[in-house]
Design an enzyme around this catalytic site. Structure first.
Site, PDB file in Angstrom:
ATOM      1  N   ASP A 253       0.988  -1.237   0.101  1.00  0.00           N
ATOM      2  CA  ASP A 253      -0.079   0.219   0.046  1.00  0.00           C
ATOM      3  C   ASP A 253       1.076   1.148  -0.090  1.00  0.00           C
ATOM      4  O   ASP A 253       2.235   0.996   0.387  1.00  0.00           O
ATOM      5  CB  ASP A 253      -0.939   0.023   1.095  1.00  0.00           C
ATOM      6  CG  ASP A 253      -2.220   0.910   1.124  1.00  0.00           C
ATOM      7  OD1 ASP A 253      -2.018   1.711   0.040  1.00  0.00           O
ATOM      8  OD2 ASP A 253      -3.198   0.570   1.592  1.00  0.00           O
TER       9      ASP A 253
HETATM   10  C1  BGC Z   1      -5.278   3.258   0.152  1.00  0.00           C
HETATM   11  C2  BGC Z   1      -5.075   2.159  -1.138  1.00  0.00           C
HETATM   12  C3  BGC Z   1      -5.079   2.945  -2.428  1.00  0.00           C
HETATM   13  C4  BGC Z   1      -3.585   3.664  -2.428  1.00  0.00           C
HETATM   14  C5  BGC Z   1      -3.284   4.314  -3.868  1.00  0.00           C
HETATM   15  C6  BGC Z   1      -3.887   4.005  -0.307  1.00  0.00           C
HETATM   16  O1  BGC Z   1      -4.096   5.197   0.772  1.00  0.00           O
HETATM   17  O2  BGC Z   1      -5.049   2.599   1.224  1.00  0.00           O
HETATM   18  O3  BGC Z   1      -6.498   1.370  -1.238  1.00  0.00           O
HETATM   19  O4  BGC Z   1      -4.776   1.927  -3.498  1.00  0.00           O
HETATM   20  O5  BGC Z   1      -3.866   4.761  -1.332  1.00  0.00           O
HETATM   21  O6  BGC Z   1      -4.210   5.345  -4.066  1.00  0.00           O
END
Ligand code: BGC
Length: 722
Positions: A253
């Site tokens: 993540d």
């Molecule tokens: C989220 C993810 C997301 C990523 C990229 C993170 O804050 O938890 O679900 O894919 O950001 O935007």
């Protein structure tokens, strides 16, 4: 479509495993790469892509968020939108809406649409589906996730993935794992016993890998049993790769990597993150330095690069011969979005049969509420969709009502905050923006007058994508912005009032439920959400959505809150164990406001004649075929979700009072009786035995209960298992 028919009745979705046929080419490519080039493939060198190696014909690996549709293009070096004018996408219903359809075929359609749109935007990896279990109704991402139940979760997740990956785009199943709260998501250490992990939190991930063959997994922010997920050898190596046979890549993540050597060795492959300097990422310069100092072997690096290349060959991004081209913003995609939305709407109460709205004698309708015009494609913290079309509920009614009906729109309440700054990472919403819950007297008067002067009033209430958002959990189940008062006053004025809630997560609507005769639940429901909702209200569509989670009467009735183990502090202990969602309510005999699986129709269904295909005991490798006659006894054609729950009363281990183990959605014409058969493989009845570390089917008697919600199960079949 890759559908293997296991029986006439049950289609099972199966994905294509990653092919290992490119290993030689990969070895050859790796042998020509510098260490710097290898590192470039293992971390974000812009916001949503890693580096390629152009001299060897290796492209970047491009990614886009997806839960609600392909996210607009983000700048390469900041979170700001890139400002493109050709990055529009179809806005699809949010996860809770999709799962409320209880229709795996529609989940496949969803995946196919979003996969085609990702491809058309030239993306390699879709950062979706997101399907963490709904542990608390307060969870900020409840709207985005699917369910509190692992079985329903699997039935939606697997076809979604198959649909996406058939477009030569990889999914990234997220967030692996035990990421069930936003509060302190970057630091919280989740502790639960192994049985709870296996029975509740992992099943959809396991099916995503073993059945759907998801090509990438997103390592979550949180810790699990002391280690960050992206440094968690147990989760990334032992479970994911050794047990489940995962051959794809683990993508962190964004900014969820906290070390170089430990994370790589544990099994994280690609580090993504927030704005650079990208060369300072753990898998960038520090990785190169670690190899140079001998702390990390180059073979270890090669192992991760190999996985990335393997993925690239499989999605045809290196040799692009025959790669799917994709398509975007098509009429068909809008139709698909409409179909999903129209099957997701849940009819909660229709005591006076006000719905479907009979327009005879109706000359005027008051349309009340901020949510009549609220758009939800964008909003809050996190990924949304820049869409060309989002039909609001008001527009939907205008599109569908005859011109002879006068519509008066009065917002009545507005989304208002006293603090406008967005909630920060890990804050509970209360610490971020504070809602203003006093109604504006002028708006209230206008709404009450509109209701008074109209034959019918429809109130669109609930929440929106600012209030329900990633990065924060809600502080309570209260309806914000003075809505309860508004609804009460409008209902006093005009008894012909219909209340439509639009939200992605449970709210405390008990007072409203007691006052109103007519209550509908809809979701952040995509480009065609308003049209689909109008068609349900006017009877063109007979509602067939079912709640994918329990609506509690009181927050304290929910397991994580009854046990006081949410949100935890540094550590979150999941004290309720396996009794998540309805498992808790049913086992503790707590009356919910609306149970899991609940949803009415404009027609009535009668269940009779339930039976199993055998009288003798079943063996562990057999499948129980349970059939039940479902008769449509009402006035309309309609779809019903036949649900099957299993109980084992004399178990030697702790069990939930009942567990969903099968369901099927069927169209049944008015007056028609259909025999619906549900297959329950005996191995589905197993529990995870912590002593042996194995799934174990206890011999003895099981009761299989059938009906149309977890609390309306009038048919029973008793079976013996050897
Ligand atoms: C989220 C993810 C997301 C990523 C990229 C993170 O804050 O938890 O679900 O894919 O950001 O935007």
């Amino acid at each position: 479509m890759a559908v293997a028919e296991t029986s006439q009745e049950n289609a099972i979705f199966e994905g294509k495993p990653l092919s290992m046929e490119y290993e030689e080419e990969i070895t050859n490519l790796i042998s020509q790469m510098t260490l710097e080039e290898k590192a470039g493939m293992l971390h974000g060198t812009s916001m949503f892509a890693t580096s390629g190696v152009p001299r060897l014909g290796i492209p970047e690996l491009t990614m886009a968020d997806g839960p609600l549709g392909i996210r607009e293009e983000i700048s390469r070096d900041s979170w700001a939108p890139a400002g493109w004018d050709n990055d529009f996408a179809t806005y699809l219903p949010a996860g809770a809406g999709l799962s409320a359809t209880w229709n795996p075929q529609l989940a496949y359609t969803f995946g196919d649409v979003i996969g085609a749109e990702a491809r058309d935007r030239n993306k390699d990896v879709l950062l979706a589906p997101a399907f963490n279990i709904i542990r608390t109704p307060l969870g900020g991402r409840t709207y985005e996730y699917f369910s509190e139940d692992p079985f329903l979760n699997i039935q939606i997740t697997v076809p979604y993935i198959v649909g996406v990956q058939e477009n030569d785009v990889a999914v990234s199943v997220k967030h692996y794992a035990a990421n069930n709260q936003e509060t302190n998501r970057g630091t919280v250490d989740v502790q639960m016993d192994e049985r709870t992990l296996r029975e509740i939190y992992l099943p959809a991930f396991e099916a995503a890998i073993k059945d759907a063959h998801a090509y990438t997994v997103m390592g979550a922010y949180n810790k699990f049993r002391g280690d960050y997920l992206n440094e968690n050898e147990y989760m990334l190596q032992d479970v994911l790769r050794d047990e489940w046979g995962f051959k794809g890549i683990v993508i962190s993540d964004w900014a969820a990597i906290h070390s170089t050597v430990k994370a790589l060795k544990a099994g994280a492959d690609v580090e993504m993150g927030t704005p650079g300097p990208f060369n300072e990422f753990y898998f960038a310069d520090p990785l190169i330095a670690a190899v140079k100092s001998g702390e990390l072997s180059e073979e270890e690096v090669d192992k991760h690069v190999r996985r990335v290349l393997r993925l690239m060959y499989n999605i045809k991004s290196i040799d692009t011969t025959g790669r799917a081209k994709g398509s975007r913003n098509t009429e068909q995609h809008l139709k698909d979005a409409y179909n999903i939305a129209s099957e997701s709407v849940v009819l909660l109460k229709n005591d006076k049969n006000m719905l479907p709205l009979n327009l005879e004698g109706v000359k005027s309708i008051a349309v009340i509420g901020d949510n009549a015009t609220k758009k939800n494609a964008l909003g809050g913290f996190g990924a949304g969709v820049k869409t060309k079309l989002e039909v609001t509920p008001l527009e939907g009614l205008k599109n569908r009502l005859p011109e002879s009906v006068k519509i008066t729109h009065a917002p009545g309440y507005l989304e208002r905050y006293s603090k406008t700054d967005k909630a920060k990472f890990g804050d509970i919403t209360l610490d971020g923006p504070v809602t203003i819950n006093e109604l504006d007297p002028k708006l209230l008067e206008e709404a009450v007058n509109a209701a008074k002067n109209s034959d019918v009033a429809i109130i669109f209430a609930g929440s929106n994508r600012d209030y329900e958002t990633e990065a924060s959990d809600r502080a309570s189940l209260d309806l914000p912005f003075g809505q309860e008062e508004l609804i009460a006053k409008v209902m006093e004025t005009n008894p012909n009032t219909i209340v439509v809630m639009i939200a992605g997560a449970p709210f405390d609507i008990e007072n409203i439920e007691q006052q109103t005769s007519t209550l509908v639940w809809s979701w952040f429901n995509g480009s065609e959400g308003g049209n689909a909702l109008a068609d349900v209200l006017l009877g063109k569509v007979n509602p067939s959505g079912k709640l994918p989670w329990t609506m509690p009467k009181d927050l304290k009735d929910s397991p994580a809150h009854a046990n006081n183990s949410f949100p935890g502090d540094e550590v979150a202990t999941y004290d309720e164990g396996i009794l998540v969602g309805y498992r808790w309510f049913d086992t503790q005999n707590i009356e919910p406001l609306y149970p899991f699986g609940y949803g009415l129709s404009y027609t009535d269904f009668e269940f009779s004649n339930a039976k199993a295909d055998k009288n003798e005991a079943y063996k562990a490798d057999e499948t129980i075929q349970v059939s039940v006659d479902v008769k449509n006894t009402g006035e309309f054609d309609g779809k019903e979700v036949v649900q099957l729950y299993v109980s084992k009363s004399d178990s030697k281990v702790e069990r939930a009072a009942q567990e969903l183990k099968g369901f099927k959605k069927e169209m049944i014409a008015q007056g028609e009786t259909k025999t619906v058969t549900i297959a329950v493989p005996v191995k589905e009845l197993a529990y995870y035995d912590m002593n042996s570390g194995k799934w174990t089917v206890e011999p003895g008697t099981y009761t299989l209960k059938l009906g149309n919600s977890s609390r309306n199960l009038q048919q029973e079949v008793v079976v013996e298992i050897q």
